[in-house]
Design a protein around this motif. Structure first.
Motif, mmCIF file in Angstrom:
data_model
loop_
_atom_site.group_PDB
_atom_site.id
_atom_site.type_symbol
_atom_site.label_atom_id
_atom_site.label_comp_id
_atom_site.label_asym_id
_atom_site.label_seq_id
_atom_site.Cartn_x
_atom_site.Cartn_y
_atom_site.Cartn_z
ATOM 1 N N THR A 67 0.659 -1.337 0.101
ATOM 2 C CA THR A 67 0.001 -0.050 -0.061
ATOM 3 C C THR A 67 0.911 1.338 -0.080
ATOM 4 O O THR A 67 1.905 1.137 0.405
ATOM 5 C CB THR A 67 -1.015 0.216 1.236
ATOM 6 O OG1 THR A 67 -1.615 1.031 1.110
ATOM 7 C CG2 THR A 67 -0.190 -0.055 2.487
ATOM 8 N N ASP A 68 0.412 2.408 -0.584
ATOM 9 C CA ASP A 68 0.814 3.612 -0.356
ATOM 10 C C ASP A 68 0.535 4.501 0.890
ATOM 11 O O ASP A 68 1.161 5.403 1.063
ATOM 12 C CB ASP A 68 0.642 4.510 -1.674
ATOM 13 C CG ASP A 68 0.968 4.005 -2.839
ATOM 14 O OD1 ASP A 68 2.344 3.493 -2.894
ATOM 15 O OD2 ASP A 68 0.467 3.999 -4.057
ATOM 16 N N GLU A 69 -0.237 4.067 1.608
ATOM 17 C CA GLU A 69 -0.519 4.606 2.773
ATOM 18 C C GLU A 69 0.250 4.186 4.007
ATOM 19 O O GLU A 69 1.181 3.247 3.978
ATOM 20 C CB GLU A 69 -1.986 4.015 3.428
ATOM 21 C CG GLU A 69 -3.097 4.495 2.271
ATOM 22 C CD GLU A 69 -4.613 3.969 2.844
ATOM 23 O OE1 GLU A 69 -4.421 3.536 4.015
ATOM 24 O OE2 GLU A 69 -5.374 4.204 2.113
ATOM 25 N N GLU A 70 0.529 5.098 5.027
ATOM 26 C CA GLU A 70 1.376 4.995 5.937
ATOM 27 C C GLU A 70 0.994 3.734 7.197
ATOM 28 O O GLU A 70 -0.555 3.964 7.404
ATOM 29 C CB GLU A 70 2.015 6.121 6.758
ATOM 30 C CG GLU A 70 2.779 7.129 5.809
ATOM 31 C CD GLU A 70 3.805 6.345 5.444
ATOM 32 O OE1 GLU A 70 4.631 5.657 5.721
ATOM 33 O OE2 GLU A 70 4.743 7.244 4.600
ATOM 34 N N PRO A 115 3.300 -0.841 3.908
ATOM 35 C CA PRO A 115 3.409 0.397 3.302
ATOM 36 C C PRO A 115 4.945 0.401 2.239
ATOM 37 O O PRO A 115 6.023 -0.135 2.632
ATOM 38 C CB PRO A 115 3.924 1.416 4.388
ATOM 39 C CG PRO A 115 3.264 0.676 5.823
ATOM 40 C CD PRO A 115 3.356 -0.797 5.564
ATOM 41 N N LYS A 116 4.787 0.819 1.236
ATOM 42 C CA LYS A 116 5.850 0.623 0.160
ATOM 43 C C LYS A 116 7.274 1.241 0.306
ATOM 44 O O LYS A 116 8.274 0.807 0.227
ATOM 45 C CB LYS A 116 5.382 1.135 -1.367
ATOM 46 C CG LYS A 116 6.373 1.286 -2.428
ATOM 47 C CD LYS A 116 5.768 1.803 -3.670
ATOM 48 C CE LYS A 116 4.894 1.300 -4.461
ATOM 49 N NZ LYS A 116 4.541 1.831 -5.878
ATOM 50 N N ARG A 117 7.069 2.606 0.996
ATOM 51 C CA ARG A 117 7.987 3.085 1.798
ATOM 52 C C ARG A 117 8.921 2.304 2.778
ATOM 53 O O ARG A 117 10.240 2.120 2.559
ATOM 54 C CB ARG A 117 7.620 4.563 2.443
ATOM 55 C CG ARG A 117 8.937 5.337 3.023
ATOM 56 C CD ARG A 117 8.610 6.576 3.461
ATOM 57 N NE ARG A 117 7.629 6.860 4.298
ATOM 58 C CZ ARG A 117 7.736 7.805 5.317
ATOM 59 N NH1 ARG A 117 8.910 8.739 5.262
ATOM 60 N NH2 ARG A 117 7.017 7.805 6.463
#
Length: 224
Positions: A67-70, A115-117
């Motif tokens: 997901t891109d969400e934190e 999260p992707k990050r």
């Protein structure tokens, strides 16, 4: 235990290991065996354990949970990993750095979302030990330039603090449940939550005569 020797023809060639397990598995195992200045026993079967770890890491990064969400807990786990791996690499304690990564995926995989990050940072932590799979996963996560040129992430120490705790719930000394809740719950707050948990509340029959409360750790309820 017999030592490896060319004269005894009992050696293991890298080509054989790479053919069966892959170059990254061999590289990872050699660094996981222990400090470089200590004598170590070779165990070919143990290379498969490193291969399984890399497979789990690959499955985690390519999961549908991406997901891109934190996610606060994901951030905390990843920052702790980065801090530990950076320190161990500086001290050339590669075996403990790899152990920290194994602990990381055990804690990270059960999360509801990835999260992707955080996954990118985890791949950067893995890269010095498994560069081939690291480069592949880096590209999978959408990066165009080689991971070699990516700066190591800066650590936000405010995210390292634990925000939740696992409360062990006992009834008359017997384990009846574990609750993961925000830290610093009071005894009264915890009792209210327990009463709403039917799988635990069913054991609270009769009069509560005593409680033993250890903040952020345990609540033992004594029922008469």
């Amino acid at each position: 235990m017999e030592k490896m020797s060319k004269s005894k023809l009992n050696g293991v060639t890298p080509d054989e290991i790479i053919e069966e397990y892959g170059a990254d598995s061999l590289r990872l195992y050699e660094m996981f065996m222990g400090p470089f200045d200590k004598e170590k026993l070779w165990n070919t079967d143990a290379v498969s354990g490193c291969r399984r770890f890399l497979n789990r890491f690959y499955d985690m990064v390519t999961s549908e949970k991406l997901t891109d969400e934190e996610h606060p807990e994901a951030l905390r786990l990843t920052y702790r990993l980065l801090e530990a791996v950076a320190k161990d690499i500086e001290l050339m304690q590669f075996n403990t750095a790899i152990a920290k990564m194994m602990e990381f995926i055990n804690a990270f995989i059960p999360l509801e979302a990835y999260p992707k990050r955080c996954l990118k940072w985890a791949v950067q932590a893995l890269y010095p030990f498994a560069p081939h799979i690291g480069e592949e996963l880096w590209e999978y996560l959408g990066e165009k330039e080689s991971i070699t040129y990516a700066p190591f992430p800066l650590i936000d120490r405010s995210c390292l603090e634990e925000t939740s705790a696992t409360y062990v719930v006992q009834i008359n000394g017997k384990l009846r449940g574990r609750l993961v809740l925000p830290k610093d719950q009071s005894e009264e707050e915890l009792m209210k939550i327990i009463q709403k948990q039917s799988e635990i509340a069913q054991y609270i029959k009769g009069e509560v005569v005593k409680t033993v409360f250890v903040p952020n750790k345990l609540l033992n309820i004594v029922v008469k």
